[in-house]
Motif scaffolding. Structure first.
Motif, PDB file in Angstrom:
ATOM      1  N   LEU A 419       0.820  -1.214   0.000  1.00 30.39           N
ATOM      2  CA  LEU A 419       0.000   0.000   0.000  1.00 30.39           C
ATOM      3  C   LEU A 419       0.853   1.263   0.000  1.00 30.39           C
ATOM      4  O   LEU A 419       0.403   2.324  -0.449  1.00 30.39           O
ATOM      5  CB  LEU A 419      -0.938   0.003   1.217  1.00 30.39           C
ATOM      6  N   GLN A 420       2.071   1.154   0.493  1.00 31.42           N
ATOM      7  CA  GLN A 420       2.968   2.309   0.531  1.00 31.42           C
ATOM      8  C   GLN A 420       3.846   2.413  -0.713  1.00 31.42           C
ATOM      9  O   GLN A 420       4.654   3.339  -0.837  1.00 31.42           O
ATOM     10  CB  GLN A 420       3.870   2.215   1.775  1.00 31.42           C
ATOM     11  N   THR A 421       3.688   1.475  -1.633  1.00 31.14           N
ATOM     12  CA  THR A 421       4.549   1.415  -2.821  1.00 31.14           C
ATOM     13  C   THR A 421       3.983   2.261  -3.955  1.00 31.14           C
ATOM     14  O   THR A 421       2.803   2.164  -4.288  1.00 31.14           O
ATOM     15  CB  THR A 421       4.706  -0.050  -3.293  1.00 31.14           C
ATOM     16  N   LYS A 422       4.838   3.053  -4.537  1.00 31.41           N
ATOM     17  CA  LYS A 422       4.450   3.870  -5.688  1.00 31.41           C
ATOM     18  C   LYS A 422       4.874   3.161  -6.972  1.00 31.41           C
ATOM     19  O   LYS A 422       6.022   2.740  -7.114  1.00 31.41           O
ATOM     20  CB  LYS A 422       5.103   5.253  -5.612  1.00 31.41           C
ATOM     21  N   VAL A 423       3.954   3.046  -7.897  1.00 32.19           N
ATOM     22  CA  VAL A 423       4.255   2.427  -9.184  1.00 32.19           C
ATOM     23  C   VAL A 423       4.816   3.494 -10.116  1.00 32.19           C
ATOM     24  O   VAL A 423       4.250   4.574 -10.256  1.00 32.19           O
ATOM     25  CB  VAL A 423       3.001   1.791  -9.812  1.00 32.19           C
ATOM     26  N   ILE A 424       5.937   3.186 -10.746  1.00 32.00           N
ATOM     27  CA  ILE A 424       6.605   4.127 -11.648  1.00 32.00           C
ATOM     28  C   ILE A 424       6.344   3.679 -13.089  1.00 32.00           C
ATOM     29  O   ILE A 424       6.618   2.528 -13.456  1.00 32.00           O
ATOM     30  CB  ILE A 424       8.115   4.186 -11.356  1.00 32.00           C
ATOM     31  N   SER A 425       5.820   4.589 -13.893  1.00 32.07           N
ATOM     32  CA  SER A 425       5.418   4.223 -15.255  1.00 32.07           C
ATOM     33  C   SER A 425       6.591   3.719 -16.086  1.00 32.07           C
ATOM     34  O   SER A 425       6.433   2.811 -16.918  1.00 32.07           O
ATOM     35  CB  SER A 425       4.759   5.409 -15.957  1.00 32.07           C
ATOM     36  N   SER A 426       7.778   4.282 -15.869  1.00 28.76           N
ATOM     37  CA  SER A 426       8.932   3.836 -16.658  1.00 28.76           C
ATOM     38  C   SER A 426       9.298   2.391 -16.342  1.00 28.76           C
ATOM     39  O   SER A 426       9.821   1.674 -17.201  1.00 28.76           O
ATOM     40  CB  SER A 426      10.131   4.758 -16.410  1.00 28.76           C
ATOM     41  N   ASP A 427       9.027   1.941 -15.103  1.00 32.95           N
ATOM     42  CA  ASP A 427       9.270   0.538 -14.760  1.00 32.95           C
ATOM     43  C   ASP A 427       8.356  -0.370 -15.571  1.00 32.95           C
ATOM     44  O   ASP A 427       8.779  -1.397 -16.118  1.00 32.95           O
ATOM     45  CB  ASP A 427       9.018   0.300 -13.264  1.00 32.95           C
ATOM     46  N   VAL A 428       7.083  -0.005 -15.653  1.00 31.80           N
ATOM     47  CA  VAL A 428       6.120  -0.807 -16.415  1.00 31.80           C
ATOM     48  C   VAL A 428       6.489  -0.786 -17.895  1.00 31.80           C
ATOM     49  O   VAL A 428       6.400  -1.797 -18.595  1.00 31.80           O
ATOM     50  CB  VAL A 428       4.688  -0.286 -16.207  1.00 31.80           C
ATOM     51  N   GLY A 429       6.947   0.370 -18.365  1.00 28.94           N
ATOM     52  CA  GLY A 429       7.376   0.484 -19.760  1.00 28.94           C
ATOM     53  C   GLY A 429       8.572  -0.394 -20.065  1.00 28.94           C
ATOM     54  O   GLY A 429       8.652  -1.001 -21.143  1.00 28.94           O
ATOM     55  N   ARG A 430       9.517  -0.478 -19.127  1.00 33.58           N
ATOM     56  CA  ARG A 430      10.684  -1.347 -19.326  1.00 33.58           C
ATOM     57  C   ARG A 430      10.252  -2.806 -19.427  1.00 33.58           C
ATOM     58  O   ARG A 430      10.776  -3.581 -20.240  1.00 33.58           O
ATOM     59  CB  ARG A 430      11.675  -1.166 -18.171  1.00 33.58           C
TER      60      ARG A 430
END
Length: 504
Positions: A419-430
């Motif tokens: 719940l405290q984790t932020k999803v980073i769009s560049s990670d998903v893109g990689r």
């Protein structure tokens, strides 16, 4: 020395069709284990389209009423590090899902023993270099794949990627063929909006819905399949354990009962499950998996009781969060769940049960966290900037925002961490770049539906005679798609030969 390629064929003819084109491009010895019913068996006995050095019909080697040798089975487990009961207890025919015959423990272990002995015999006899197969959905198929991986046979397993209309080849289902660390992946500037657009263009739910809509074919094909079944000799009910207890009367009764249940359960769903998402600022989303499918029975063998899993999740939530549980729209293919199961879920405190037609995109957007046993939901959640927790190994668990449950007692802490984790769009893109690199275009569900329409009365009847001339016409009709599909297999064979054999 020629390569020895061993195929696994079942009612799905995709890899047989591919073998027709592979033999034209490679000078290899071809072998096959064939898991098929009686009528199509004659096609493989007589066909001249593909030259095989030897074939084995799986069910010819499984006999009734033999006493299991427990010492042999125990030695097999130790030798190959394979848990046989984990596979056997989750076999849909042996337990929970098969109403025609109650398998005893001795029957189950006897069947498993005969399977093990057959598989060892085949491998000892031909010593194959490669196994080419689709992903396994049954215990014995998975057992053979595990055995081949255990002893170093190079497995080329075709599975559908977690996005639609694309497939991949690797030694295990839904695993990347070439392991890479996340930090080594190509960087990406994808935004969440771009990622969502990409996933919608390869919508796996849309692909599956299209496949299920074609399932059963036309009314004309259904009537033809019923007539053909009624005049058939039904001899495989005595020779193949898939069909033990399936008399024509029992099948007819089961069909009527199934249709009645489907209507009653759908009526209950429509009248009792929530179609509009309740307005709540803090909720966790749990998408239910379809029972009696690989996603649960093989991929997540210790989490097949989804109601119990829901209870575990609810007990682990922070007090200010609710759990939204959504029925899977594809559960219709298994006649939905029993009404008692829906009532049991609805009784669990702090749980809202959501209708299968509810807008999943809005659920992702407004959720705080997604928890899934398997499937693609956790990956889709990342595309909407939401962290997730999974209960099984998945191809996308390389993402930093996805956490795997390793110990149930750690679930409360894991939820709070996620719940405290932020999803980073560049990670998903990689990750998407990695997925693109390791997949190829092939609509396996569309291909399968087309084959069923042409040969299996829309999928209503699999025990049919198959004409070689008709199949050859089908090969010509599907030539472009099959040649591309086969080329991917040839590439993987060559990669193995260049990168693996040189190291040995």
């Amino acid at each position: 020395m020629k390569d020895k390629i061993l195929y696994w064929f079942g009612a799905d003819f995709t890899h047989f069709c591919s073998s027709y084109y592979l033999q034209k491009s490679t000078d290899a010895e071809l072998y096959a284990i064939i898991d098929i019913t009686n009528k199509p068996k004659s096609f493989f006995e007589n066909q001249t389209l593909v030259k095989f050095n030897k074939i084995w019909f799986f069910h010819d080697h499984i006999k009734k009423n033999t006493k299991p040798d427990l010492d042999y089975l125990a030695d097999f487990e130790k030798k190959y590090n394979i848990d046989l009961l984990k596979l056997a207890i989750n076999e849909r025919m042996f337990y929970r899902f098969f109403d025609f015959h109650n398998f005893s423990t001795d029957e189950i272990l006897s069947i498993v023993e005969q399977e093990c002995r057959l598989f060892e015999k085949v491998i000892d006899e031909i010593k194959p270099d490669f196994l080419i197969t689709k992903e396994a959905s049954r215990h014995h198929h998975q057992l053979f794949c595990d055995l081949c991986n255990s002893i170093g046979i190079k497995v080329i397993m075709m599975s559908q990627a977690k996005i639609g209309y694309k497939c991949m080849l690797s030694k295990e289902s839904h695993k990347f063929p070439f392991p890479e660390s996340f930090n080594s992946l190509q960087t990406s500037n994808f935004t969440f909006e771009e990622i969502q657009k990409y996933l919608k263009s390869f919508n796996v739910s849309k692909q599956l819905k299209s496949y299920l809509d074609r399932e059963g074919g036309s009314l004309k094909e259904f009537i033809k399949s019923v007539f053909e079944y009624l005049i058939s000799d039904n001899s495989h009910s005595q020779t193949q354990y898939y069909y033990y207890g399936r008399t024509k009367i029992s099948v007819l009764k089961s069909f009527i009962k199934s249709n009645l249940h489907r209507r009653q359960r759908k009526s209950f769903i429509d009248n009792n499950l929530l179609k509009k998402i309740p307005k709540r600022s803090s909720y966790v989303y749990f998408p239910m998996a379809v029972d009696m499918e690989r996603n649960l029975l093989i991929t997540a063998p210790y989490y097949t009781n989804q109601i119990e899993t829901i209870r575990h999740i609810v007990k682990s939530l922070p007090v200010n969060y609710e759990l939204y549980v959504k029925e899977n729209p594809n559960a219709a293919s298994r006649d939905w769940r029993s009404i008692d199961e829906y009532k049991e879920i609805m009784k669990i405190p702090n749980v809202k049960l959501i209708h299968p037609s509810a807008n999943v995109e809005k659920i992702y957007q407004n959720s705080s966290l997604v928890i899934a046993i398997a499937g693609s939901s956790a990956f889709e959640a990342a595309a909407y900037g939401k962290p997730s927790i999974i209960f099984s190994d998945q191809i996308y668990d390389i993402l930093p925002s996805i956490f795997k449950v390793k110990n149930l007692e750690d679930l409360p802490e894991l939820i709070r961490k996620a719940l405290q984790t932020k999803v980073i769009s560049s990670d998903v893109g990689r990750y998407l770049n990695l997925l693109k690199k390791n997949t190829f275009d092939f609509d396996i569900l569309g291909f399968s539906a087309t084959f069923k329409d042409k040969f299996y009365h829309g999928g209503n009847l699999l025990d049919v005679s198959i004409s070689e001339e008709k199949l050859k016409d089908f090969l010509m009709e599907q030539k472009d798609a099959l040649e591309k599909f086969t080329l991917e297999h040839i590439k993987r064979i060559n990669w193995y030969k260049e990168n693996v054999q040189n190291k040995n």
